[in-house]
Design an enzyme around this catalytic site. Structure first.
Site, PDB file in Angstrom:
ATOM      1  N   GLY A   8       0.829  -1.213   0.000  1.00 44.51           N
ATOM      2  CA  GLY A   8       0.000   0.000   0.000  1.00 44.51           C
ATOM      3  C   GLY A   8       0.856   1.253   0.000  1.00 44.51           C
ATOM      4  N   GLY A  11      -0.436   4.898  -0.958  1.00 42.28           N
ATOM      5  CA  GLY A  11      -1.504   5.550  -0.191  1.00 42.28           C
ATOM      6  C   GLY A  11      -1.010   6.769   0.571  1.00 42.28           C
ATOM      7  CG  LEU A  13       1.206   5.721   6.821  1.00 42.90           C
ATOM      8  CD1 LEU A  13       1.831   6.881   7.605  1.00 42.90           C
ATOM      9  CD2 LEU A  13       0.558   4.733   7.805  1.00 42.90           C
ATOM     10  CG  ASP A  34      -0.386   0.872  -4.200  1.00 40.58           C
ATOM     11  OD1 ASP A  34      -0.377   1.419  -3.079  1.00 40.58           O
ATOM     12  OD2 ASP A  34      -1.409   0.823  -4.918  1.00 40.58           O
ATOM     13  CB  ILE A  35      -3.549  -3.014  -5.572  1.00 41.11           C
ATOM     14  CG1 ILE A  35      -4.323  -3.979  -6.461  1.00 41.11           C
ATOM     15  CG2 ILE A  35      -4.297  -1.701  -5.371  1.00 41.11           C
ATOM     16  CD1 ILE A  35      -5.403  -4.727  -5.752  1.00 41.11           C
ATOM     17  CG  ASP A  52      -4.648  -8.569  -4.736  1.00 40.09           C
ATOM     18  OD1 ASP A  52      -4.777  -8.238  -3.541  1.00 40.09           O
ATOM     19  OD2 ASP A  52      -5.533  -9.158  -5.379  1.00 40.09           O
ATOM     20  CE1 TYR A 141      -9.101   0.961   8.331  1.00 37.62           C
ATOM     21  CE2 TYR A 141     -10.216   2.532   9.768  1.00 37.62           C
ATOM     22  CZ  TYR A 141      -9.065   2.070   9.166  1.00 37.62           C
ATOM     23  OH  TYR A 141      -7.877   2.719   9.387  1.00 37.62           O
ATOM     24  CE  LYS A 145      -6.496  -0.866   9.822  1.00 35.49           C
ATOM     25  NZ  LYS A 145      -5.192  -1.258   9.275  1.00 35.49           N
TER      26      LYS A 145
HETATM   27  C1  AKB Z   1     -10.583   6.767   8.678  1.00 36.57           C
HETATM   28  O1  AKB Z   1     -11.181   7.845   8.834  1.00 36.57           O
HETATM   29  O2  AKB Z   1     -11.125   5.725   8.324  1.00 36.57           O
HETATM   30  C2  AKB Z   1      -9.101   6.720   8.977  1.00 36.57           C
HETATM   31  C3  AKB Z   1      -8.846   6.248  10.357  1.00 36.57           C
HETATM   32  C4  AKB Z   1      -9.156   7.112  11.516  1.00 36.57           C
HETATM   33  O3  AKB Z   1      -8.383   5.149  10.539  1.00 36.57           O
HETATM   34  N1  AKB Z   1      -8.525   8.015   8.766  1.00 36.57           N
END
Ligand code: AKB
Length: 310
Positions: A8, A11, A13, A34-35, A52, A141, A145
């Protein structure tokens, strides 16, 4: 000598972290992937491999053939974009992490993997959020995480993998755009302010969120990875704080530079996500264990962003 693979890398970061790693370890020792194959043009001085990150076999092949010793695994789908396709987000975020952890176990790699304040949610104290509070994430997401943190801890405990992670707040930067997060307004606002002197914000004026300027975010990753292993007691992920502010407070700061700037508000689905996240972060554990200190406050971020945005 370290040889580092970044996934990645194109991106928000990735671009800046890759440059910092080139400065620290030398261009010959950094491999960007990166993809998006076209992003090769962003990395003129180093080797680039289209990848990927869900292709776990390919990750292992690259690690073996390039003699990789560290991976910075940044490829992920973020909070807002992830809600468009929850199952695909889970698949990408988890499969890629597990592939990296397996490679780390089999080839004795050191790993950096960013977690996020998105792991927090229902039942989490929103102010001065501690290191290990109860948390029910509001996005896929955040779920990925949170699960990812447990997998990292499991690989560290069970297989002795040297995995290190921080929970990033919203990241603010100008080198590459953010990719579908809830905190993206805090980057977009600078571009629109410079271009049009106005911005329509997708969060309410008083939505306080934790944020961090990119130089602090890059330094957090590199300092954590450079700390002696004996000091790293947390193998899920560390809270790291930068600065917390609302769209209204950012607007006041911007108006100090651009007095004609106008903001309007049309909150959308991202408001609900933002309302489930902390307003400020307690990072005492990171401060104690590896001496984390942020350097950028809102005034410095605003000044530097306006100076550097083209
Ligand atoms: C998001 O908004 O999804 C990211 C995060 C806080 O992980 N910037």
């Amino acid at each position: 000598m370290e040889k580092i693979l970044i996934t990645g890398a194109a991106g928000q970061l990735g671009v800046e972290l890759t440059n910092a790693l080139i400065s620290k370890y030398g261009a010959n020792n950094i491999l960007a992937s990166d993809i998006n194959a076209k992003s090769a043009e962003k990395f003129q001085s180093i080797k680039f491999i289209p990848l990927d990150a869900t292709d776990t076999k390919r990750i292992a092949e690259i690690v073996a053939s390039e003699h990789i010793t560290q991976i910075y695994h940044l490829a992920a789908i973020l909070s807002a974009k992830g809600e468009d396709n929850p199952l695909f987000t889970w698949e990408l975020n988890m499969k890629s992490l597990l592939g990296v952890l397996e490679a780390a176990k089999n080839y004795n790699l050191k790993v950096f993997w960013p977690s996020s304040i998105a792991v927090f949610g229902k039942d989490t104290p929103r102010e001065n959020t501690p290191q290990n509070p109860p948390a029910i994430p509001s996005t896929v997401y955040g779920i990925s995480k949170q699960a990812g943190e447990q997998w990292c801890n499991y690989y560290a405990e069970k297989f002795n993998v040297d995995i290190r992670s921080v929970r990033y707040p919203g990241l603010i930067s100008y080198s590459a755009p953010p990719g579908g997060g809830t905190t993206d307004y805090a980057v977009e606002i600078f571009y629109e302010a410079k271009e049009k002197n106005e911005y329509n914000c997708f969060l309410k004026a008083d939505t306080r969120l934790p944020m961090m300027y990119m130089p602090d975010a890059v330094r957090a990753a590199i300092e954590l990875m450079s700390a002696p292993a004996s000091r790293i007691k947390t193998r899920t992920s560390y809270n790291v704080a930068g600065v917390s502010f609302t769209p209204d407070e950012l607007t006041k700061e911007l108006k100090g530079h651009l007095p004609e700037f106008k903001i309007s508000y049309t909150p959308d689905f991202r408001q609900k996500i933002a309302d489930s996240w902390p307003t400020s972060i307690n990072d005492q554990v990171a401060k104690t264990e590896w001496e984390w200190t942020p350097k950028y406050n809102l005034a410095r971020i605003t000044e530097d962003m306006l100076k550097n945005i083209k």
